[in-house]
Motif scaffolding. Structure first.
Motif, PDB file in Angstrom:
ATOM      1  N   ASN A  16       0.807  -1.225   0.000  1.00  0.00           N
ATOM      2  CA  ASN A  16       0.000   0.000   0.000  1.00  0.00           C
ATOM      3  C   ASN A  16       0.838   1.273   0.000  1.00  0.00           C
ATOM      4  OD1 ASN A  16      -2.508  -1.336   0.072  1.00  0.00           O
ATOM      5  ND2 ASN A  16      -2.289  -1.702   2.272  1.00  0.00           N
ATOM      6  N   ALA A  17       2.150   1.154   0.191  1.00  0.00           N
ATOM      7  CA  ALA A  17       2.985   2.346   0.299  1.00  0.00           C
ATOM      8  C   ALA A  17       3.485   2.849  -1.049  1.00  0.00           C
ATOM      9  CB  ALA A  17       4.177   2.075   1.222  1.00  0.00           C
ATOM     10  N   TYR A  18       3.283   2.070  -2.111  1.00  0.00           N
ATOM     11  CA  TYR A  18       3.713   2.532  -3.430  1.00  0.00           C
ATOM     12  C   TYR A  18       2.856   3.723  -3.855  1.00  0.00           C
ATOM     13  CZ  TYR A  18       6.020  -2.062  -3.865  1.00  0.00           C
ATOM     14  OH  TYR A  18       6.793  -3.171  -3.673  1.00  0.00           O
ATOM     15  N   SER A  22       0.466   0.219  -8.594  1.00  0.00           N
ATOM     16  CA  SER A  22      -0.569  -0.511  -7.852  1.00  0.00           C
ATOM     17  C   SER A  22      -0.370  -2.001  -8.107  1.00  0.00           C
ATOM     18  CB  SER A  22      -1.962  -0.083  -8.309  1.00  0.00           C
ATOM     19  OG  SER A  22      -2.203   1.272  -7.988  1.00  0.00           O
ATOM     20  N   THR A  23      -0.253  -2.776  -7.039  1.00  0.00           N
ATOM     21  CA  THR A  23       0.046  -4.203  -7.188  1.00  0.00           C
ATOM     22  C   THR A  23      -1.065  -5.047  -6.579  1.00  0.00           C
ATOM     23  OG1 THR A  23       1.347  -4.270  -5.138  1.00  0.00           O
ATOM     24  CG2 THR A  23       2.525  -3.769  -7.170  1.00  0.00           C
ATOM     25  N   TYR A  24      -1.333  -6.167  -7.236  1.00  0.00           N
ATOM     26  CA  TYR A  24      -2.383  -7.093  -6.829  1.00  0.00           C
ATOM     27  C   TYR A  24      -1.869  -8.514  -7.001  1.00  0.00           C
ATOM     28  CZ  TYR A  24      -5.134  -2.870  -7.654  1.00  0.00           C
ATOM     29  OH  TYR A  24      -5.595  -1.590  -7.642  1.00  0.00           O
ATOM     30  N   PHE A  25      -2.456  -9.430  -6.231  1.00  0.00           N
ATOM     31  CA  PHE A  25      -2.096 -10.835  -6.370  1.00  0.00           C
ATOM     32  C   PHE A  25      -3.354 -11.665  -6.500  1.00  0.00           C
ATOM     33  CE2 PHE A  25      -0.821 -15.024  -4.502  1.00  0.00           C
ATOM     34  CZ  PHE A  25       0.039 -15.383  -5.535  1.00  0.00           C
ATOM     35  N   ASP A  26      -3.365 -12.536  -7.484  1.00  0.00           N
ATOM     36  CA  ASP A  26      -4.459 -13.467  -7.707  1.00  0.00           C
ATOM     37  C   ASP A  26      -4.007 -14.827  -7.161  1.00  0.00           C
ATOM     38  OD1 ASP A  26      -6.270 -15.313  -8.632  1.00  0.00           O
ATOM     39  OD2 ASP A  26      -6.021 -14.844 -10.752  1.00  0.00           O
ATOM     40  N   PRO A  27      -4.458 -15.210  -5.964  1.00  0.00           N
ATOM     41  CA  PRO A  27      -3.972 -16.456  -5.350  1.00  0.00           C
ATOM     42  C   PRO A  27      -4.432 -17.708  -6.087  1.00  0.00           C
ATOM     43  CG  PRO A  27      -5.719 -15.499  -4.019  1.00  0.00           C
ATOM     44  CD  PRO A  27      -5.405 -14.492  -5.089  1.00  0.00           C
ATOM     45  N   GLU A  51      10.055   1.537  -7.099  1.00  0.00           N
ATOM     46  CA  GLU A  51       8.905   0.737  -6.692  1.00  0.00           C
ATOM     47  C   GLU A  51       8.815  -0.556  -7.496  1.00  0.00           C
ATOM     48  OE1 GLU A  51       5.497   3.339  -6.736  1.00  0.00           O
ATOM     49  OE2 GLU A  51       6.268   4.537  -5.055  1.00  0.00           O
ATOM     50  N   LEU A  52       9.178  -0.516  -8.767  1.00  0.00           N
ATOM     51  CA  LEU A  52       9.196  -1.739  -9.572  1.00  0.00           C
ATOM     52  C   LEU A  52      10.218  -2.731  -9.022  1.00  0.00           C
ATOM     53  CD1 LEU A  52       8.890  -0.230 -13.155  1.00  0.00           C
ATOM     54  CD2 LEU A  52       7.235  -1.773 -12.075  1.00  0.00           C
ATOM     55  N   LEU A  53      11.397  -2.237  -8.657  1.00  0.00           N
ATOM     56  CA  LEU A  53      12.412  -3.125  -8.092  1.00  0.00           C
ATOM     57  C   LEU A  53      11.970  -3.682  -6.737  1.00  0.00           C
ATOM     58  CD1 LEU A  53      15.688  -1.211  -9.043  1.00  0.00           C
ATOM     59  CD2 LEU A  53      14.944  -3.435  -9.916  1.00  0.00           C
ATOM     60  N   ALA A  54      11.319  -2.835  -5.929  1.00  0.00           N
ATOM     61  CA  ALA A  54      10.826  -3.310  -4.630  1.00  0.00           C
ATOM     62  C   ALA A  54       9.743  -4.373  -4.825  1.00  0.00           C
ATOM     63  CB  ALA A  54      10.276  -2.134  -3.822  1.00  0.00           C
ATOM     64  N   TRP A  55       8.876  -4.173  -5.810  1.00  0.00           N
ATOM     65  CA  TRP A  55       7.848  -5.169  -6.127  1.00  0.00           C
ATOM     66  C   TRP A  55       8.497  -6.498  -6.515  1.00  0.00           C
ATOM     67  CZ3 TRP A  55       5.419  -5.935 -11.459  1.00  0.00           C
ATOM     68  CH2 TRP A  55       4.326  -6.807 -11.397  1.00  0.00           C
ATOM     69  N   GLY A  56       9.519  -6.421  -7.358  1.00  0.00           N
ATOM     70  CA  GLY A  56      10.237  -7.632  -7.750  1.00  0.00           C
ATOM     71  C   GLY A  56      10.851  -8.337  -6.557  1.00  0.00           C
ATOM     72  N   ASN A  57      11.465  -7.575  -5.663  1.00  0.00           N
ATOM     73  CA  ASN A  57      12.060  -8.180  -4.465  1.00  0.00           C
ATOM     74  C   ASN A  57      10.987  -8.817  -3.580  1.00  0.00           C
ATOM     75  OD1 ASN A  57      14.683  -7.473  -5.145  1.00  0.00           O
ATOM     76  ND2 ASN A  57      14.566  -5.485  -4.130  1.00  0.00           N
ATOM     77  N   GLY A  58       9.819  -8.163  -3.517  1.00  0.00           N
ATOM     78  CA  GLY A  58       8.728  -8.729  -2.732  1.00  0.00           C
ATOM     79  C   GLY A  58       8.240 -10.051  -3.303  1.00  0.00           C
ATOM     80  N   MET A  59       8.171 -10.128  -4.632  1.00  0.00           N
ATOM     81  CA  MET A  59       7.756 -11.389  -5.260  1.00  0.00           C
ATOM     82  C   MET A  59       8.779 -12.490  -5.018  1.00  0.00           C
ATOM     83  SD  MET A  59       5.889 -10.384  -8.841  1.00  0.00           S
ATOM     84  CE  MET A  59       7.045  -9.155  -9.438  1.00  0.00           C
ATOM     85  N   VAL A  60      10.060 -12.147  -5.071  1.00  0.00           N
ATOM     86  CA  VAL A  60      11.102 -13.133  -4.786  1.00  0.00           C
ATOM     87  C   VAL A  60      10.949 -13.662  -3.361  1.00  0.00           C
ATOM     88  CG1 VAL A  60      13.589 -13.411  -4.417  1.00  0.00           C
ATOM     89  CG2 VAL A  60      12.758 -12.291  -6.489  1.00  0.00           C
ATOM     90  N   GLY A  61      10.618 -12.748  -2.430  1.00  0.00           N
ATOM     91  CA  GLY A  61      10.396 -13.171  -1.051  1.00  0.00           C
ATOM     92  C   GLY A  61       9.240 -14.152  -0.930  1.00  0.00           C
ATOM     93  N   MET A  62       8.161 -13.896  -1.675  1.00  0.00           N
ATOM     94  CA  MET A  62       7.029 -14.828  -1.671  1.00  0.00           C
ATOM     95  C   MET A  62       7.432 -16.189  -2.233  1.00  0.00           C
ATOM     96  SD  MET A  62       3.791 -12.512  -2.983  1.00  0.00           S
ATOM     97  CE  MET A  62       2.680 -13.930  -2.980  1.00  0.00           C
ATOM     98  N   ILE A  63       8.159 -16.171  -3.350  1.00  0.00           N
ATOM     99  CA  ILE A  63       8.545 -17.411  -4.018  1.00  0.00           C
ATOM    100  C   ILE A  63       9.460 -18.253  -3.130  1.00  0.00           C
ATOM    101  CG2 ILE A  63       9.840 -18.340  -5.997  1.00  0.00           C
ATOM    102  CD1 ILE A  63       8.902 -15.714  -7.485  1.00  0.00           C
TER     103      ILE A  63
END
Length: 301
Positions: A16-18, A22-27, A51-63
């Motif tokens: 929410n801080a971006y 705007s980012t969304y996830f479809d589980p 923010e794009l790089l932070a989003w990428g890092n966040g996805m790596v964390g999920m994976i």
């Protein structure tokens, strides 16, 4: 996000801080969506790049976290009506060029390369597929970022091009690398030298665009593609891995080309910068007109 909900997804808002993403996830389908909306123009501002790089890092964390759902696909798209991205931040280019600040221009260029390489390398995770969804215009670095994706989906009528030659420069953040691997380097150079805008239909015929969607149906086309890929996912991912061996796009190549771009940018003359300034004015005018028209159908209008 009405159009996405219509194709049967239950999207969960993410960070929410971006401020420009705007980012969304479809589980259900394990798809991460990133919608760009940079200001004051829909280009790659330093804020959006961070923010794009932070989003990428966040996805790596999920994976990499066994307790969380994997991300199998991530989609780069735009929240700006009729515009995917206008490319590099030309105002910032002019500021650094006029100040003769090579280090600042180089840092910006490397940030662009870092984002494109993360998309192209699918976050350096073999089971992830990156998708670019182009709705509207993708110019310069915007087109380069779409080319970086493993799959490029575009709606009919979308326009893409590399106008840098018009102000005596060339696209230095991945065009030769990514476009050359799609259509061959001779054809890539012809496209770059032309400075033309191409319709998505033309680029599909050339082999640049992978999937052609009907206007307003881009998100649905993404899910259609994912459903097709899921049927042969093991073979498709293995084929992609083999292609990356036979046609690598190494990070070092991108950096060396962007160094050439930085030096060329610093050689621009006042008349070239005036042309760049006119392009910024036209981009700003188009953005203001689009904003006044309100959000596009894809975003619930």
């Amino acid at each position: 996000m009405a159009h996405l909900q219509a194709v049967g997804t239950a999207l969960q808002p993410q960070h929410n801080a971006y401020t420009q993403l705007s980012t969304y996830f479809d589980p259900h389908s394990q798809v991460a969506w990133g919608y760009m909306h940079a200001a004051p123009r829909p280009c790659f501002t330093p804020t959006l790049l961070r923010e794009l790089l932070a989003w990428g890092n966040g996805m790596v964390g999920m994976i990499d976290d066994p307790a969380q759902l994997d991300v199998k696909y991530f989609v780069l798209a735009s929240k700006v009506p009729d515009t995917f991205s206008l490319g590099g931040d030309l105002s910032l280019f002019m500021q650094h060029i006029e100040a003769r600040d090579r280090d600042a221009l180089y840092r910006y260029a490397v940030a662009c390369i870092d984002c494109s390489y993360a998309v192209h390398s699918h976050l350096n995770r073999p089971n992830v597929t990156s998708i670019a969804l182009v709705q509207g215009q993708a110019l310069g670095g915007g087109f380069e970022s779409a080319l970086a994706a493993n799959v490029l989906i575009a709606e009919r009528g979308a326009k893409m091009g590399l106008p840098e030659i018009l102000f005596n420069l060339f696209p230095g953040m991945g065009a030769m690398t990514f476009l050359g691997r799609r259509v061959g380097h001779h054809q890539a150079e012809k496209i770059i030298r032309s400075g033309k805008l191409y319709l998505a239909e033309e680029l599909y015929a050339m082999g640049v665009v992978d999937v052609l969607a009907e206007p307003g149906e881009g998100e649905g086309a993404v899910y259609d593609h994912i459903r097709r890929e899921e049927k042969s996912r093991n073979g498709i991912l293995a084929l992609r891995a083999a292609r990356e061996v036979s046609q690598p796009a190494p990070y070092d190549e991108l950096i060396r080309i962007t160094e050439i771009w930085v030096d060329a940018a610093l050689r621009l003359e006042p008349r070239d910068l005036r042309m760049m300034e006119r392009l910024v004015s036209r981009q700003t005018g188009k953005t203001e007109t689009a904003a006044a028209a309100g959000p596009s159908k894809a975003f619930g209008a």
